[in-house]
Design a protein around this motif. Sequence first.
Motif, PDB file in Angstrom:
ATOM      1  N   THR A  93       0.829  -1.208   0.000  1.00 15.99           N
ATOM      2  CA  THR A  93       0.000   0.000   0.000  1.00 15.99           C
ATOM      3  C   THR A  93       0.863   1.258   0.000  1.00 15.99           C
ATOM      4  OG1 THR A  93      -0.187  -0.165   2.407  1.00 15.99           O
ATOM      5  CG2 THR A  93      -1.951  -1.154   1.094  1.00 15.99           C
ATOM      6  N   ALA A  94       0.205   2.404   0.041  1.00 19.89           N
ATOM      7  CA  ALA A  94       0.860   3.703  -0.144  1.00 19.89           C
ATOM      8  C   ALA A  94       2.108   3.879   0.725  1.00 19.89           C
ATOM      9  CB  ALA A  94      -0.129   4.817   0.144  1.00 19.89           C
ATOM     10  N   ALA A 120      -3.249   5.471  -6.310  1.00 18.80           N
ATOM     11  CA  ALA A 120      -2.622   6.051  -5.120  1.00 18.80           C
ATOM     12  C   ALA A 120      -2.705   5.131  -3.900  1.00 18.80           C
ATOM     13  CB  ALA A 120      -3.259   7.395  -4.795  1.00 18.80           C
ATOM     14  N   ASN A 123       1.597   0.993  -3.390  1.00 19.64           N
ATOM     15  CA  ASN A 123       3.005   1.331  -3.547  1.00 19.64           C
ATOM     16  C   ASN A 123       3.335   1.188  -5.040  1.00 19.64           C
ATOM     17  OD1 ASN A 123       5.800   1.348  -3.637  1.00 19.64           O
ATOM     18  ND2 ASN A 123       6.077  -0.195  -2.063  1.00 19.64           N
TER      19      ASN A 123
END
Length: 198
Positions: A93-94, A120, A123
């Motif tokens: 994830t981000a 967004a 990752n």
Amino acid sequence: MKRFISLFALALAMAAAPAAFADNLYYRATMSGPAEAPPNASPGYGVAFFIVDDVAQTMRMSVPFFDLIGTTTAAHIHCCTADPLTGTAAVATAVPTLPGFPDGVITGQYERTFSLADEAFYNPGFITANGGTVDTARAAFLSGLASNEGYFNIHTTEYPAGEIRGFLVAAPIPEPATWGMLALGLGVLGLWGRPRRS
């Protein structure tokens, strides 16, 4: 009394509309220091809940955490490990952290809904490593969660690589009959708690 009536009504509505849950996947992550890789002696803990709506393509996160030794610096879902419920994986994830995750605290609560169709959310390295598109990354992410190969990790000043973590595992939702029994039980409690007239 009003609270019992509200709970009774909620339980009845849930029992009457089981189809509303059909497109949701429910996960739970029990986070601790001993569950880290390598394990640590942190007294920190948390039990996080995740709801994936595979029609709306969203993921709802509810992540309470308590008693960390260090203060929070980042939090992510990592995916996908080589074997279920063990090992380490890259951040899925981000980065550098999930948006809005509480920073600089030892106890907190994180609530957020993300679109799994939004670039967004991921990752960029995870997208690249999994086919290069959001669609292929989402498929790999959901497959990893379903296979118990994804974990939620909270990083702190004391443990930069992660102070507490927990693998996401399926959290079963009660059958409609169970909701009906719950509604009946709440109704009985509501009647029992009602003031008696003399």
